[in-house]
Design an enzyme around this catalytic site. Sequence first.
Site, PDB file in Angstrom:
ATOM      1  N   HIS A  17      -2.417  -1.205  -1.490  1.00  0.00           N
ATOM      2  CA  HIS A  17      -2.342  -2.248  -2.673  1.00  0.00           C
ATOM      3  C   HIS A  17      -3.924  -2.583  -3.072  1.00  0.00           C
ATOM      4  CE1 HIS A  17       1.862  -3.272  -1.386  1.00  0.00           C
ATOM      5  NE2 HIS A  17       1.693  -2.934  -2.742  1.00  0.00           N
ATOM      6  N   LYS A  41      14.643  -5.801  -4.044  1.00  0.00           N
ATOM      7  CA  LYS A  41      15.247  -5.868  -2.816  1.00  0.00           C
ATOM      8  C   LYS A  41      14.939  -7.457  -2.217  1.00  0.00           C
ATOM      9  CE  LYS A  41      12.615  -2.216  -2.284  1.00  0.00           C
ATOM     10  NZ  LYS A  41      11.845  -1.518  -1.836  1.00  0.00           N
ATOM     11  N   ARG A  92       1.221   7.018  -5.462  1.00  0.00           N
ATOM     12  CA  ARG A  92       1.093   7.746  -4.256  1.00  0.00           C
ATOM     13  C   ARG A  92       1.363   9.109  -4.230  1.00  0.00           C
ATOM     14  NH1 ARG A  92       4.376   3.010  -0.870  1.00  0.00           N
ATOM     15  NH2 ARG A  92       5.496   3.628  -2.886  1.00  0.00           N
ATOM     16  N   SER A 130       4.935  -1.204   1.967  1.00  0.00           N
ATOM     17  CA  SER A 130       5.079  -2.274   2.513  1.00  0.00           C
ATOM     18  C   SER A 130       6.419  -2.187   3.467  1.00  0.00           C
ATOM     19  CB  SER A 130       5.365  -3.293   1.547  1.00  0.00           C
ATOM     20  OG  SER A 130       4.561  -3.370   0.843  1.00  0.00           O
TER      21      SER A 130
END
Length: 162
Positions: A17, A41, A92, A130
Amino acid sequence: MTKALYPGSFDPVTYGHLDVMQRAQKLFPHLTVAVVENPRKAPLFGTAQRKALVEQALEEMGIERVPVITYSGLLIECAKGLGVTAVVRGMRAMSDFDYEFQMALTNRDLDSGVESVFLMTAGKYSFLSSSIVKEVKQYNGQVHKFVPRCVERALEEKFGLA
Ligand code: PNS
């Protein structure tokens, strides 16, 4: 000058990030990071702590003049409220594409005045997420290559490893 917003869950913020933030700031000197209050989530960290960790990580990295805010509800409403016309997202691998494509076109449909801009992360962070960081740290693995020290400490506290 174009104002840009870099939104995300940041649960927690990673070097991936932060790499996107640095790249985005070069293109958009008026960059704001926006931490969503209710990610899809259930987050490990609460909103205030995720925001504080982004702020501390930016400081640790010496990245200046990037305000961090929180938002709830639609991203596009947050962008409009701030007068932002560019939403930055990190990309990504191809696995990110479907979701980002769907989100960008939905946001464009909601407001055609806000454009999505995608920046590729550095290759060395292309596998990083993450979720992976949380999983590794949960089992007391090494994450110092993935997150700044302040985040590592917060993870250790969260998992009772401190
Ligand atoms: O870091 P993430 O979880 O990939 O970020 C996703 C995020 C928070 C940018 C996105 O889920 C979001 O903006 N949610 C707020 C609700 C919204 O605007 N949804 C419509 C866009 S599809």
